[in-house]
Scaffold this active site. Sequence first.
Site, PDB file in Angstrom:
ATOM      1  N   HIS A   1       0.760  -1.190   0.105  1.00  0.00           N
ATOM      2  CA  HIS A   1       0.115   0.010  -0.058  1.00  0.00           C
ATOM      3  C   HIS A   1       0.972   1.410  -0.007  1.00  0.00           C
ATOM      4  O   HIS A   1       2.044   1.196   0.429  1.00  0.00           O
ATOM      5  CB  HIS A   1      -0.786   0.044   1.326  1.00  0.00           C
ATOM      6  CG  HIS A   1      -2.156  -0.955   1.140  1.00  0.00           C
ATOM      7  ND1 HIS A   1      -3.242  -0.840   1.975  1.00  0.00           N
ATOM      8  CD2 HIS A   1      -2.313  -1.956   0.279  1.00  0.00           C
ATOM      9  CE1 HIS A   1      -4.033  -1.822   1.894  1.00  0.00           C
ATOM     10  NE2 HIS A   1      -3.358  -2.567   0.823  1.00  0.00           N
TER      11      HIS A   1
ATOM     12  N   CYS B   1      -2.148  -0.701   7.538  1.00  0.00           N
ATOM     13  CA  CYS B   1      -1.281   0.680   7.544  1.00  0.00           C
ATOM     14  C   CYS B   1      -1.258   1.178   8.944  1.00  0.00           C
ATOM     15  O   CYS B   1      -0.133   1.964   9.376  1.00  0.00           O
ATOM     16  CB  CYS B   1      -1.737   1.475   6.366  1.00  0.00           C
ATOM     17  SG  CYS B   1      -1.588   0.693   4.589  1.00  0.00           S
TER      18      CYS B   1
ATOM     19  N   GLU C   1       0.890   3.600   2.032  1.00  0.00           N
ATOM     20  CA  GLU C   1       1.353   4.295   3.287  1.00  0.00           C
ATOM     21  C   GLU C   1       2.812   3.358   3.507  1.00  0.00           C
ATOM     22  O   GLU C   1       3.751   3.826   4.140  1.00  0.00           O
ATOM     23  CB  GLU C   1       0.527   3.835   4.200  1.00  0.00           C
ATOM     24  CG  GLU C   1      -0.767   4.896   4.153  1.00  0.00           C
ATOM     25  CD  GLU C   1      -1.733   4.029   3.389  1.00  0.00           C
ATOM     26  OE1 GLU C   1      -2.986   4.407   3.838  1.00  0.00           O
ATOM     27  OE2 GLU C   1      -1.680   3.408   2.424  1.00  0.00           O
TER      28      GLU C   1
ATOM     29  N   CYS D   1      -5.847   1.802   6.150  1.00  0.00           N
ATOM     30  CA  CYS D   1      -6.506   0.793   6.653  1.00  0.00           C
ATOM     31  C   CYS D   1      -5.944  -0.040   7.883  1.00  0.00           C
ATOM     32  O   CYS D   1      -4.849   0.696   8.129  1.00  0.00           O
ATOM     33  CB  CYS D   1      -6.373  -0.333   5.515  1.00  0.00           C
ATOM     34  SG  CYS D   1      -4.778  -1.070   5.406  1.00  0.00           S
TER      35      CYS D   1
END
Length: 178
Positions: free
Chosen positions: A70, A103, A72, A100
């Site tokens: 992701h 993360c 992040e 999420c």
Amino acid sequence: MAGDEGGIPPSEGGSEAARSDESFMKHALALARAARDAGEVPVGAVIVRDGEIVGRGFNAPIGTHDPSAHAEILALRDAARRLGNYRLPGCVLYVTVEPCAMCAGAIMHARLARVVFGTRDPKTGTCGSVLDLFAEPRLNHHARVTGGVLAQECTEILSAFFCARRKGGAGAGTAEPR
């Protein structure tokens, strides 16, 4: 957390801080466009320390065959590598979409001071949309959270991507939902 709708406080410190938040979110949006152009869900992130970008990332789970890739996480990895430490105290994460749970956990372990996000994620958001992990008193680190920075622009890039995907048109890529 106290603040605007959904418990997310507005940008702190007045108009100068808000302008700074918007400036760094524009960098994250540029990375979201790079993710979109690569056929990934358009999410971008930057990590800032003392007014300087020290980490960058955009969604890449499809291209890297890595479910943890992701925006992040990639920005955290980049910043940690550049700064020579997996702890990133005093750093701020700017991300186009509410983080999420995966993360959020990484953000807490990195000890970020603050998280600034653009648009809410009503399916997996952990800054108040589904859960509020940063307000959970049983967890040992709590980053301050500011949501809604350039929310319209952040929402539009995602909406356009998924609209094109549903229609099978340009920009649709092969991305699965985040």
